[in-house]
Scaffold this motif. Structure first.
Motif, PDB file in Angstrom:
ATOM      1  N   LEU A 173      48.461  41.079  39.046  1.00 43.26           N
ATOM      2  CA  LEU A 173      47.274  41.852  38.689  1.00 43.26           C
ATOM      3  C   LEU A 173      47.549  42.723  37.467  1.00 43.26           C
ATOM      4  O   LEU A 173      46.701  42.825  36.563  1.00 43.26           O
ATOM      5  N   LEU A 174      48.711  43.343  37.410  1.00 40.26           N
ATOM      6  CA  LEU A 174      49.055  44.167  36.252  1.00 40.26           C
ATOM      7  C   LEU A 174      49.183  43.303  34.996  1.00 40.26           C
ATOM      8  O   LEU A 174      48.832  43.737  33.897  1.00 40.26           O
ATOM      9  N   LEU A 179      46.760  41.219  29.849  1.00 38.01           N
ATOM     10  CA  LEU A 179      46.150  40.132  29.077  1.00 38.01           C
ATOM     11  C   LEU A 179      44.728  40.454  28.653  1.00 38.01           C
ATOM     12  O   LEU A 179      44.144  39.728  27.840  1.00 38.01           O
ATOM     13  N   GLN A 180      44.160  41.528  29.191  1.00 35.46           N
ATOM     14  CA  GLN A 180      42.784  41.894  28.864  1.00 35.46           C
ATOM     15  C   GLN A 180      42.707  43.083  27.920  1.00 35.46           C
ATOM     16  O   GLN A 180      41.612  43.494  27.525  1.00 35.46           O
ATOM     17  N   LEU A 181      43.828  43.648  27.523  1.00 35.72           N
ATOM     18  CA  LEU A 181      43.816  44.790  26.617  1.00 35.72           C
ATOM     19  C   LEU A 181      43.479  44.333  25.196  1.00 35.72           C
ATOM     20  O   LEU A 181      44.052  43.355  24.713  1.00 35.72           O
ATOM     21  N   ILE A 222      40.204  37.881  39.171  1.00 31.58           N
ATOM     22  CA  ILE A 222      40.611  39.180  39.697  1.00 31.58           C
ATOM     23  C   ILE A 222      40.473  39.202  41.215  1.00 31.58           C
ATOM     24  O   ILE A 222      41.373  39.647  41.936  1.00 31.58           O
ATOM     25  N   ALA A 223      39.332  38.713  41.718  1.00 29.35           N
ATOM     26  CA  ALA A 223      39.071  38.751  43.157  1.00 29.35           C
ATOM     27  C   ALA A 223      40.102  37.946  43.941  1.00 29.35           C
ATOM     28  O   ALA A 223      40.590  38.388  44.988  1.00 29.35           O
ATOM     29  N   ARG A 224      40.457  36.771  43.448  1.00 23.37           N
ATOM     30  CA  ARG A 224      41.415  35.948  44.190  1.00 23.37           C
ATOM     31  C   ARG A 224      42.807  36.560  44.144  1.00 23.37           C
ATOM     32  O   ARG A 224      43.587  36.422  45.097  1.00 23.37           O
ATOM     33  N   THR A 225      43.124  37.276  43.050  1.00 24.24           N
ATOM     34  CA  THR A 225      44.422  37.958  42.968  1.00 24.24           C
ATOM     35  C   THR A 225      44.476  39.103  43.969  1.00 24.24           C
ATOM     36  O   THR A 225      45.489  39.297  44.658  1.00 24.24           O
ATOM     37  N   ILE A 226      43.385  39.862  44.072  1.00 25.00           N
ATOM     38  CA  ILE A 226      43.335  40.960  45.040  1.00 25.00           C
ATOM     39  C   ILE A 226      43.386  40.411  46.468  1.00 25.00           C
ATOM     40  O   ILE A 226      44.098  40.934  47.332  1.00 25.00           O
ATOM     41  N   VAL A 274      45.250  54.250  32.233  1.00 19.06           N
ATOM     42  CA  VAL A 274      44.126  54.513  33.134  1.00 19.06           C
ATOM     43  C   VAL A 274      43.978  53.371  34.142  1.00 19.06           C
ATOM     44  O   VAL A 274      43.755  53.605  35.339  1.00 19.06           O
ATOM     45  N   LEU A 275      44.101  52.128  33.679  1.00 16.72           N
ATOM     46  CA  LEU A 275      43.947  50.974  34.566  1.00 16.72           C
ATOM     47  C   LEU A 275      45.100  50.885  35.562  1.00 16.72           C
ATOM     48  O   LEU A 275      44.884  50.581  36.741  1.00 16.72           O
ATOM     49  N   HIS A 276      46.313  51.161  35.115  1.00 13.81           N
ATOM     50  CA  HIS A 276      47.448  51.156  36.039  1.00 13.81           C
ATOM     51  C   HIS A 276      47.278  52.235  37.103  1.00 13.81           C
ATOM     52  O   HIS A 276      47.560  51.990  38.290  1.00 13.81           O
ATOM     53  N   ASP A 277      46.840  53.409  36.684  1.00 14.62           N
ATOM     54  CA  ASP A 277      46.621  54.499  37.635  1.00 14.62           C
ATOM     55  C   ASP A 277      45.550  54.116  38.654  1.00 14.62           C
ATOM     56  O   ASP A 277      45.674  54.408  39.850  1.00 14.62           O
ATOM     57  N   TYR A 278      44.484  53.460  38.174  1.00 14.40           N
ATOM     58  CA  TYR A 278      43.400  53.067  39.072  1.00 14.40           C
ATOM     59  C   TYR A 278      43.892  52.043  40.095  1.00 14.40           C
ATOM     60  O   TYR A 278      43.608  52.159  41.295  1.00 14.40           O
ATOM     61  N   VAL A 279      44.625  51.035  39.619  1.00 13.18           N
ATOM     62  CA  VAL A 279      45.155  50.013  40.529  1.00 13.18           C
ATOM     63  C   VAL A 279      46.058  50.648  41.575  1.00 13.18           C
ATOM     64  O   VAL A 279      45.964  50.349  42.773  1.00 13.18           O
TER      65      VAL A 279
END
Length: 286
Positions: A173-174, A179-181, A222-226, A274-279
């Motif tokens: 996920l990380l 890859l989306q940055l 994303i959903a399948r990874t989660i 921010v995204l790492h903190d959210y995850v």
């Protein structure tokens, strides 16, 4: 694992046989030293994710086929829906010409903006006639449509190449976040294409359908990874994966737009944090 790597090398050899020109010319086209290509085919070095992505693009195949032997193989990333994939041509020369035009159009749209790009600009960039462009792209809207499809395929190929060997869902996920940055280069150009597609989708129902089908692929990845992370016990288990995916993808979209438009205080580094903190706060099981 070795059987899988051997099968991968065999499929790359198949691409080379089907592609016009020499192995050295192919290596040059994908930006790889010919000696490194030979070593990879011999099994003394491994293809990098970036090399696999480029081989797939130039060879008009998917990374999923290269790695798993099938375009439809179940893998770490959701496959694009059919509307988001261009049908392949069996004519190698035509496929090469089409790819040349698409590459030029994609870069021009990403760098200048869709409404600033004319058919004559693409023709000039390719060194061919406008009539040849029209043969492959009857109207200017077709350029943006195929630019989106090109971006969708690039993202899918890149994700399969980068993620197929990562077993831990948290790490994966990380990596998806990374890859989306909108970092300078290819990813920032892809973001530019998406911004323009979002804008055109608001006024063009046909583009809106294609955008929806294309975005679904990213959402489902994303959903399948989660979901897999919940099965592994590394993500919170009492929340529907969809309820975790929607805010995460929305956060990625919003932050990406802010970075792309140079909002003060918004950078790739800040977006990543921010995204790492959210995850870590909302998705990871503690």
């Amino acid at each position: 694992m070795e059987d899988r790597e051997s099968a991968l090398r065999d499929r790359v050899r198949h691409v080379l046989r089907e592609h016009p020109g020499s192995q050295r010319a192919f290596a040059e086209q994908i930006g790889l030293d010919a000696t490194k290509l030979s070593k990879s085919l011999a099994g003394t070095r491994r293809f990098t994710p970036a090399e696999l992505t480029r081989i797939a693009e130039v060879g008009d195949v998917t990374v999923n086929w290269l790695i798993n032997g099938s375009d439809e193989a179940e893998t770490v990333a959701a496959a694009p829906q059919r509307s988001a994939v261009r049908p392949r041509t069996t004519d190698a020369h035509e496929a090469g010409r089409y790819q040349q035009i698409l590459d030029a159009a994609w870069h021009l749209i990403a760098e200048r903006g869709y409404h600033a790009v004319r058919i004559s600009d693409v023709a000039q960039a390719c060194g061919i006639s406008a009539a040849t462009i029209h043969y492959h792209f009857p109207g200017r809207d077709d350029l943006l449509t195929e630019a989106l499809r090109h971006s969708v395929r690039q993202a899918f190929d890149r994700q399969v190449a980068e993620l197929h060997s990562i077993e831990d869902a948290h790490e994966r996920l990380l990596r998806l976040v990374e890859l989306q940055l909108p970092k300078p280069g290819l990813l920032r150009l892809e973001w530019s294409i998406w911004l323009q597609v979002w804008n055109e989708s608001a006024r063009n129902p046909k583009m809106g359908v294609l955008h929806s089908d294309s975005y679904t692929r990213w959402h489902d990845t994303i959903a399948r990874t989660i979901r897999e992370g919940q099965q592994q016990g590394v993500f919170v288990a009492d929340i529907d994966p969809e309820d975790l995916t929607v805010p995460l993808t929305a956060l990625i979209d919003g932050l990406g737009i802010q970075v792309l438009t140079d909002r003060p205080g918004r950078s790739v580094e800040r977006m990543r944090q921010v995204l790492h903190d959210y995850v870590d706060r909302e998705i990871v099981r503690h």
